[in-house]
Scaffold this motif. Structure first.
Motif, short mmCIF file in Angstrom:
data_model
loop_
_atom_site.label_atom_id
_atom_site.label_comp_id
_atom_site.label_asym_id
_atom_site.label_seq_id
_atom_site.Cartn_x
_atom_site.Cartn_y
_atom_site.Cartn_z
N ARG A 1 40.46 41.25 32.64
CA ARG A 1 39.97 41.93 31.44
C ARG A 1 40.58 43.33 31.33
O ARG A 1 40.89 43.79 30.23
CB ARG A 1 38.45 41.98 31.44
CG ARG A 1 37.80 40.63 31.19
CD ARG A 1 36.31 40.73 30.91
NE ARG A 1 35.78 39.45 30.49
CZ ARG A 1 35.28 38.53 31.31
NH1 ARG A 1 35.23 38.78 32.61
NH2 ARG A 1 34.85 37.38 30.85
N ALA A 2 40.74 44.00 32.47
CA ALA A 2 41.39 45.31 32.45
C ALA A 2 42.84 45.18 31.99
O ALA A 2 43.36 46.02 31.24
CB ALA A 2 41.33 45.94 33.84
N ARG A 3 43.50 44.11 32.41
CA ARG A 3 44.88 43.86 32.01
C ARG A 3 44.97 43.57 30.51
O ARG A 3 45.89 44.01 29.83
CB ARG A 3 45.45 42.71 32.84
CG ARG A 3 46.96 42.52 32.71
CD ARG A 3 47.44 41.51 33.73
NE ARG A 3 48.87 41.28 33.62
CZ ARG A 3 49.79 42.04 34.18
NH1 ARG A 3 49.41 43.10 34.88
NH2 ARG A 3 51.07 41.78 34.04
N ARG A 4 44.01 42.82 30.01
CA ARG A 4 43.96 42.55 28.58
C ARG A 4 43.78 43.84 27.79
O ARG A 4 44.42 44.05 26.75
CB ARG A 4 42.81 41.60 28.27
CG ARG A 4 43.10 40.13 28.55
CD ARG A 4 41.88 39.31 28.18
NE ARG A 4 42.11 37.89 28.31
CZ ARG A 4 41.17 36.97 28.13
NH1 ARG A 4 39.93 37.36 27.84
NH2 ARG A 4 41.44 35.69 28.26
N ASN A 5 42.90 44.71 28.25
CA ASN A 5 42.67 45.98 27.57
C ASN A 5 43.95 46.81 27.55
O ASN A 5 44.27 47.45 26.53
CB ASN A 5 41.54 46.75 28.25
CG ASN A 5 40.18 46.12 28.03
OD1 ASN A 5 39.98 45.36 27.07
ND2 ASN A 5 39.23 46.41 28.91
N LEU A 6 44.66 46.82 28.69
CA LEU A 6 45.90 47.59 28.75
C LEU A 6 46.94 47.02 27.80
O LEU A 6 47.71 47.76 27.18
CB LEU A 6 46.43 47.60 30.18
CG LEU A 6 47.61 48.54 30.45
CD1 LEU A 6 47.20 49.99 30.18
CD2 LEU A 6 48.10 48.40 31.90
#
Length: 210
Positions: A64-69
């Protein structure tokens, strides 16, 4: 699925990434099950050695952090928050300046400097790499057109960007910048790290003006 495909002078090796979530171990309803399978697929895409990946609870936060980035990278590209830095290239024998290499940089407003080795794979995974490459090329051509003497500008790019009407896009980038089409040239080599990283990291390059 992995059989090479020939397109003009380039050979493309296709592939696929698969995420697996199992009911009821990984989810109690259809929507959550599909979402968790999607998370597992993103993990598989991030690891070139794994074609399939099974869902694990620990991957939720990371993916999810990667998606946000990735969303922030898309916004940075659309709102001109990326920068191009120019690194001088000199002749080893004479020390004479021969040109400049255009290096893409991302200074995130909250996260600070984000390495190309981190955001370039994100651009590839999320379909942003072609748009990003064209922006770097236009920016570098515009800069190179103003240099006196007319030094060359070299733009790194990913092998995945080869083809896709690249020669046509090069001419389109050079034209509004005032650089003649004879100043647009291509050179691609396999790069193990991000395409817009520093030149000592073994990358492919594109000569956009000379």
């Amino acid at each position: 699925m992995f059989k090479p495909i020939r397109l003009d002078d380039f050979e493309i090796i296709p592939g696929a990434s698969m995420g697996v979530a199992i009911y009821p171990d990984n989810a109690g309803d259809k929507e959550t099950l599909i979402n968790n399978a999607d998370l597992a697929m993103y993990r598989a895409k991030a690891d070139i050695a794994r074609a399939a990946c099974f869902y694990e609870r620990s991957m939720d936060e990371m993916v999810r952090a990667r998606r946000n980035l990735a969303d922030e990278l898309r916004e940075a590209l659309e709102t001109n928050q990326l920068d191009v830095h120019y690194q001088v290239q000199t002749s080893l024998s004479t020390g004479e300046i021969r040109g400049y290499e255009a290096l893409l940089r991302w200074g995130h407003s909250q996260r600070g400097y984000i390495p190309p080795a981190e955001f370039i794979p994100l651009a590839e995974e999320n379909g942003l790499i072609l748009q990003m490459g064209e922006w770097v090329l236009r920016t570098a051509c515009a800069k190179a057109a103003s240099w006196e003497p007319p030094y060359g500008a070299v733009c790194p790019y990913r092998p995945a960007q080869a083809g896709h009407g690249r020669a046509t896009r090069n001419r389109a980038a050079a034209r509004p910048a005032g650089a003649g089409t004879d100043r647009v040239d291509d050179l691609c080599r396999q790069g193990a790290l991000a395409a817009y990283a520093a030149p000592d990291q073994g990358i492919g390059r594109e000569h956009c003006a000379r």
